[in-house]
Design an enzyme around this catalytic site. Structure first.
Site, PDB file in Angstrom:
ATOM      1  CG  ASP A 107      17.765  19.068  -6.627  1.00 31.06           C
ATOM      2  OD1 ASP A 107      18.569  18.557  -7.451  1.00 31.06           O
ATOM      3  OD2 ASP A 107      17.012  20.002  -6.931  1.00 31.06           O
ATOM      4  CG  ASP A 139      18.149   8.874  -9.683  1.00 31.69           C
ATOM      5  OD1 ASP A 139      17.092   9.476  -9.939  1.00 31.69           O
ATOM      6  OD2 ASP A 139      18.659   8.048 -10.457  1.00 31.69           O
ATOM      7  CG  ASP A 164       9.015  20.787 -10.088  1.00 30.34           C
ATOM      8  OD1 ASP A 164       8.466  20.812 -11.189  1.00 30.34           O
ATOM      9  OD2 ASP A 164       9.804  21.669  -9.701  1.00 30.34           O
ATOM     10  CB  CYS A 183       8.391  24.711 -16.378  1.00 28.71           C
ATOM     11  SG  CYS A 183      10.056  24.095 -16.153  1.00 28.71           S
TER      12      CYS A 183
END
Length: 703
Positions: free
Chosen positions: A151, A178, A204, A257
């Protein structure tokens, strides 16, 4: 804080008359269990509706159902940790919102169950659509056997660590980079360095999140197409970097999403186009037969935040070129567009199965990316040149190891799933790796944010602290002691961690390339007065299931009744345990022990799954070192209903008195009460034989 409190008071004064307490002005939202003192957010956004109606992402005749579902709270869902030998029905859906679960008195017991089982790692409370990408990864047993979770946000990395710790696995590493420029990692294969390629990648990406309107209500008033336009470039760079690091034959799942094609099909189409056939969309239509989904769309337009539409890059004025890019549009060539098979993407709409909105695409890598192929050709030419040209003795570079910081720019040769680095660098010259010390990368190599992490120091196989441990626990000769590490270079080693051999390889060869936040599981902890015993290190519950197969001594087999006693009493004396348990414990020296429950197949009423717990054999008693939520989990499995009182923070067993089920009041000292608090991750320095005091595992045993 004062300004926020004043704001809340003002909002409460402005609420309509007759509004019930906590109902936020009544209406459907109050009836659905929404509570709080904030003004109700109007779930309307005309630009959102205009945009998606124009793009026709919803089947004809279903628009009202689509919008109606978006305005309803998202139901709570959970999944059971699959590798822990549970039934096949691994995911569960409720018709209750998360807020109702938290606030309803009638559901308090169920909510406590969810929280407790989540903390112990047996379930995960996760949105239903977020469960789809890992399933489509289709991970196989022959894959490399570890997970690297990344992350870019340093604080979110520690949330990842918390989540990973619940799984008690030595095969997980959390890194902070990154993702669009995440470094290539190296591994040692038979003395040579090879680039690590991944069998599976879950991509994701950051997204506008308009598929999360049901739980993130602020999206209703903040939604604009500008978010998607600003994120598209980053999403494409992350996906491209993922494809570069994917092994040939490997599978990458790209997910958002968001329902916006600028973040979805546009990214996939651009990636497929630049891959020149190296990537293709997989047909996964039959892999999740119960899932309702819509195919990816083939045509879309681009809209600015003020509602201006563009159907072609050639129509975009120069003044808009920094905001709108050519990769945001569908390919012009109809044959090329058809060959991409964008209909293989999965679009999840909220009203079809009462979920959030979601997008998934599964990509398979058929060959190296074209720019990597060009590098290989250049490398081949340079190899021919080296065959005809020898370095002169005066050449200042002769015999010197390559600079590790420049390895990524060197030419490489493709060999199946790996690329061999053409360099004379040996394993001993890997930057700041010294004597198994894998510290954080130096600041000159990359920018570091957040906390400065302690180094990862592998324990030498001839370290004098190992023989007493091996002897005390009669460790099997196959025990991989080279995989033990600690987090300090100075002073006493207080905790020993264990990683898989694959992650050891990654750690030792990449200390300058990546910022590792956490890896490994705790397997031993130093006793505060450890020198008084034959072994200074006691077992840690976090790693007991990994360590247990190698332990051949100090194992006590206990009955189900013994397990109940050990988990409900702080320091039960030998007389409170079965005679079989006492006979095993009486001749053992004081110190750390393994308590093992084996299921009895002849007694179907008994618990039918094994339990392994860490314990301590004291002078006249045995205690367990099991965290609170894990204790509650085992007790539930044995049919003991556990009720928690928030105010008193006491735990009692339904249907049993404190004298019979819990520890008698006169046996509980104030020191014991004080010692029951603590963190699951923070191991206190204490003497386990003190029969009272602190609980190093942070356990709060039921009474």
């Amino acid at each position: 804080m004062g300004r926020r409190s004043r704001g809340r008071r003002l909002q409460q004064q402005q609420r309509p008359e007759g509004a019930e307490d906590g109902a936020e002005g009544g209406g459907k939202r109050g009836e659905a269990g929404w509570e709080g003192g904030y003004p109700e957010i109007v779930k309307e956004n005309k630009l959102f509706e205009h945009y998606y109606q124009e793009l026709k992402i919803v089947p004809e005749g279903e628009w009202d159902q689509f919008m109606g579902a978006l305005r309803e709270p998202l139901p709570a869902t959970l999944r059971i940790t699959g590798y822990k030998r549970y039934p096949e029905e691994l995911a569960w859906h409720t018709n209750l919102s998360r807020k109702i679960l938290r606030k309803s008195p009638q559901l308090e017991k169920f909510h406590q169950f969810l929280v407790s089982e989540t903390e112990s790692g047996n379930i995960s409370r996760q949105e239903a659509v977020s469960m789809i990408p890992p399933l489509l990864l289709n991970v196989q047993p022959h894959h490399k056997g570890f997970v690297i979770a990344n992350d870019v946000d340093n604080k979110r990395c520690y949330l990842l660590v918390h989540q990973a710790k619940r799984l008690s696995s030595p095969c997980i590493m959390v890194v902070n980079h990154d993702a669009s420029s995440i470094p290539r990692l190296l591994i040692d294969v038979d003395g040579r360095k090879e680039i690590l390629f991944y069998d599976r990648i879950l991509c994701d990406v950051p997204c506008s999140g308009d598929g999360t309107m049901r739980k993130n209500i602020d999206v209703w008033k903040k939604w604009t197409t500008l978010n998607s336009l600003q994120l598209h470039g980053l999403q494409l760079r992350i996906a491209t970097r993922g494809a570069e690091q994917l092994a040939e034959g490997g599978r990458m799942v790209y997910s958002t999403c968001s329902l916006n094609p600028i973040e979805d099909e546009a990214v996939i189409a651009s990636l497929l186009e630049k891959s020149e056939g190296a990537l293709e969309l997989a047909d996964v239509s039959s892999e999740l037969p119960g899932l309702k989904w819509m195919p990816g769309i083939m045509q879309w337009k681009v809209m600015t935040k003020d509602g201006q539409w563009f159907t072609d890059w050639d129509d975009v004025p120069h003044s808009r070129h920094t905001q709108i890019r050519p990769t945001m549009f569908p390919p012009k060539d109809p044959e090329k567009l058809q060959a991409m098979r964008l209909e293989r993407c999965l679009r999840i709409l909220p009203h079809h199965q009462n979920t959030g909105g979601f997008f998934v695409a599964v990509l398979v890598k058929k060959s190296s990316m074209p720019w990597n192929k060009r590098q290989q050709k250049l490398q081949g030419k340079s190899a021919e040149s080296r065959e005809t040209t020898q370095l002169s003795p005066a050449d200042p570079t002769e015999g010197k190891p390559a600079d590790p910081s420049k390895l990524e720019s060197q030419s490489v040769t493709g060999t199946g799933d790996t690329e061999i680095i053409q360099t004379t660098e040996n394993l001993e010259n890997n930057g700041n790796k010294k004597d198994g010390v894998c510290g954080p990368p130096p600041s000159k190599k990359m920018k570091l944010f957040g906390f400065k992490e302690d180094p990862f120091v592998f324990i030498p196989e001839d370290d004098p602290l190992l023989p007493p441990i091996e002897k005390f626990y009669a460790l099997d000769p196959s025990f991989p002691k080279m995989n033990l590490l600690t987090r300090t270079t100075e002073g006493k080693k207080r905790q020993l961690y264990m990683v898989s051999k694959e992650l050891r390889n990654v750690l030792l060869n990449n200390s300058e390339r990546m910022k590792v936040i956490n890896t490994g599981i705790k397997v031993w902890c130093r006793n505060n007065s450890g020198e008084e015993f034959d072994c200074a290190f006691r077992l840690a519950q976090e790693g007991i299931y990994t360590l247990y197969p190698f332990i051949n001594s100090r194992i006590i087999t206990v009955s189900m009744e013994d397990v109940k006693t050990l988990l409900t009493q702080e320091n039960p004396f030998f007389r409170k345990l079965s005679s079989e348990t006492y006979s095993q414990a009486k001749d053992l020296a004081k110190g750390s022990i393994v308590l093992k429950y084996e299921p009895d197949s002849a007694n179907p009423d008994a618990l039918q799954c094994p339990i392994v717990m860490c314990g301590w054999r004291g002078k006249a008693s045995i205690r367990t070192f099991v965290p609170k939520n894990e204790r509650l989990h085992y007790l539930r499995m044995m049919g003991l209903e556990v009720l928690a009182e928030k105010k008193k923070e006491e735990v009692v067993l339904a249907g049993e008195s404190a004298g019979s089920a819990g520890q008698p009041e006169d046996e509980v000292s104030e020191e014991q009460r004080a010692g029951e608090a603590g963190s699951l991750d923070a191991e206190a320095d204490c003497d386990p034989d003190a029969e009272a005091g602190c609980d190093p595992a942070g356990a709060e045993p039921p009474r």
